[in-house]
Design a protein around this motif. Sequence first.
Motif, short mmCIF file in Angstrom:
data_model
loop_
_atom_site.label_atom_id
_atom_site.label_comp_id
_atom_site.label_asym_id
_atom_site.label_seq_id
_atom_site.Cartn_x
_atom_site.Cartn_y
_atom_site.Cartn_z
N HIS A 1 0.86 -1.18 0.00
CA HIS A 1 0.00 0.00 0.00
C HIS A 1 0.90 1.24 0.00
CE1 HIS A 1 -3.18 -2.84 1.10
NE2 HIS A 1 -2.30 -3.34 1.97
N PHE A 2 0.64 2.14 -0.94
CA PHE A 2 1.50 3.30 -1.15
C PHE A 2 0.70 4.59 -0.96
CE2 PHE A 2 3.06 -0.27 -3.52
CZ PHE A 2 4.44 -0.23 -3.40
N TYR A 3 1.18 5.48 -0.09
CA TYR A 3 0.48 6.73 0.19
C TYR A 3 1.44 7.91 0.09
CZ TYR A 3 -3.44 4.07 2.17
OH TYR A 3 -4.50 3.22 2.35
N THR A 4 0.95 8.99 -0.53
CA THR A 4 1.65 10.27 -0.45
C THR A 4 0.70 11.30 0.17
OG1 THR A 4 0.97 11.06 -2.65
CG2 THR A 4 2.97 9.73 -2.52
N SER A 5 1.27 12.18 0.97
CA SER A 5 0.46 13.20 1.65
C SER A 5 1.35 14.37 1.99
CB SER A 5 -0.16 12.61 2.93
OG SER A 5 -0.82 13.59 3.70
N GLY A 6 0.83 15.60 1.79
CA GLY A 6 1.64 16.77 2.10
C GLY A 6 0.82 18.03 2.25
N VAL A 7 1.49 19.08 2.73
CA VAL A 7 0.82 20.36 2.98
C VAL A 7 1.62 21.49 2.36
CG1 VAL A 7 -0.07 19.45 5.16
CG2 VAL A 7 1.99 20.86 5.19
N GLY A 8 0.94 22.64 2.22
CA GLY A 8 1.59 23.85 1.73
C GLY A 8 0.86 24.51 0.59
N GLY A 9 0.11 23.73 -0.19
CA GLY A 9 -0.57 24.29 -1.35
C GLY A 9 -1.77 25.14 -1.01
N GLY A 10 -2.34 24.92 0.17
CA GLY A 10 -3.46 25.74 0.62
C GLY A 10 -4.80 25.37 0.02
N VAL A 11 -4.84 24.38 -0.87
CA VAL A 11 -6.11 24.01 -1.49
C VAL A 11 -6.50 22.56 -1.18
CG1 VAL A 11 -5.96 25.68 -3.35
CG2 VAL A 11 -4.96 23.40 -3.65
N ALA A 12 -5.52 21.73 -0.86
CA ALA A 12 -5.80 20.32 -0.59
C ALA A 12 -4.92 19.78 0.53
CB ALA A 12 -5.61 19.49 -1.85
N ASP A 13 -4.53 20.67 1.46
CA ASP A 13 -3.66 20.26 2.55
C ASP A 13 -4.29 19.10 3.32
OD1 ASP A 13 -1.89 22.30 1.93
OD2 ASP A 13 -2.83 23.71 3.32
N ASN A 14 -3.47 18.13 3.68
CA ASN A 14 -3.99 16.98 4.41
C ASN A 14 -2.89 16.28 5.19
OD1 ASN A 14 -3.19 14.18 2.90
ND2 ASN A 14 -3.35 15.90 1.43
N ILE A 15 -3.29 15.63 6.26
CA ILE A 15 -2.41 14.72 6.98
C ILE A 15 -3.16 13.40 7.10
CG2 ILE A 15 -1.26 16.58 8.23
CD1 ILE A 15 -2.95 15.92 10.65
N LEU A 16 -2.45 12.36 7.52
CA LEU A 16 -3.04 11.03 7.62
C LEU A 16 -3.07 10.58 9.08
CD1 LEU A 16 -1.26 9.30 4.61
CD2 LEU A 16 -3.46 10.51 4.64
N TYR A 17 -4.20 10.03 9.47
CA TYR A 17 -4.36 9.47 10.81
C TYR A 17 -4.52 7.97 10.65
CZ TYR A 17 -6.49 8.40 15.34
OH TYR A 17 -6.78 7.86 16.57
N VAL A 18 -3.61 7.21 11.25
CA VAL A 18 -3.55 5.76 11.06
C VAL A 18 -3.90 5.07 12.38
CG1 VAL A 18 -2.14 3.82 10.30
CG2 VAL A 18 -1.74 6.11 9.34
N GLN A 19 -4.84 4.15 12.32
CA GLN A 19 -5.25 3.36 13.47
C GLN A 19 -4.98 1.89 13.20
OE1 GLN A 19 -9.32 5.08 13.25
NE2 GLN A 19 -9.14 5.23 15.47
N VAL A 20 -4.41 1.21 14.18
CA VAL A 20 -4.16 -0.22 14.09
C VAL A 20 -4.88 -0.91 15.23
CG1 VAL A 20 -2.40 -2.03 13.90
CG2 VAL A 20 -1.87 0.31 13.17
N SER A 21 -5.75 -1.85 14.91
CA SER A 21 -6.54 -2.54 15.93
C SER A 21 -5.72 -3.64 16.60
CB SER A 21 -7.79 -3.13 15.30
OG SER A 21 -7.44 -4.24 14.48
N ASP A 22 -6.29 -4.23 17.65
CA ASP A 22 -5.62 -5.33 18.32
C ASP A 22 -5.33 -6.48 17.37
OD1 ASP A 22 -5.55 -4.15 20.83
OD2 ASP A 22 -7.55 -4.84 21.35
#
Length: 273
Positions: free
Chosen positions: A241-262
């Motif tokens: 699984h491959f993900y890219t994520s970044g901020v600075g452009g001001g139009v689609a800024d995003n971060i990723l929140y990852v949860q792992v279950s037991d």
Amino acid sequence: MFKTFIIFICLTSILACRKENIGPLKTDKLDFVVTGHAYGNPLVFQWRLYAPLVPVLGNIAEFVKPDKFIFTGDVVATPNAENWKNVLQEFDSLGIDYWIAPGNHDIATDYFLEEVQSSYFLTERKKNNLFLILNTNFHGWTVDAQQVNRIETELNNLEGIQNVFVFTHHVWWSKLIYAHFTDMDTIVTNSDNLIFGPSNFWIDAFDLFENLELPVYFFAGDVGAYDFVPAYSEQHFDNFHFYTSGVGGGVADNILYVQVSDSGKVQIKKINF
């Protein structure tokens, strides 16, 4: 079920809700936040973190209290002592426990190793998950022999490990496309700094992971700094699984929140702001 619903509502609204209305949020075994290009737009000089990012991280740190904040490079615009001190003060004030996969903007001086992080790359194990925080600041967007040896050592001892998480600054898998992976060469990155060279992910790195039967998640952060550069992508092939994520452009800024279950199940939520 109600707690999960509350988590989702708070995250998608950038956690802008009163603490007493949230209640206990941590129902998962392990959670962490991934942030790319944290200094923001290169056209706007930054002395610290990208300003719109700070309250987002602060709200998550206060209300969700994730196990870790992982920054996928270019945390500072210029890696001098003043800028790094400003960023570290922000981390402290927000209560952020961090790892950094350094970008080319982070390591041009010795301050990173002296005051920020003891190594340019880290291998860590948390709650039956393996974390590889790597340095791809080499020609060809690859890892050096020292990191390859460490990765091999870690991957040869996966007893009890449920997931492997890999973090880099550069989108190293976009340079030369492997036959079975489609559309990855369409990823637009912030910069082609260091892209040219004899080595690349598919030739020198992917074979380290190719035969793993565990889920492997790759994260890179050199995207989204400009309003004309996409700030998010994801691709999946078998257990990779491959993900890219970044901020600075001001139009689609995003971060990723990852949860792992037991049980080891992974959920990745994109938080837009």
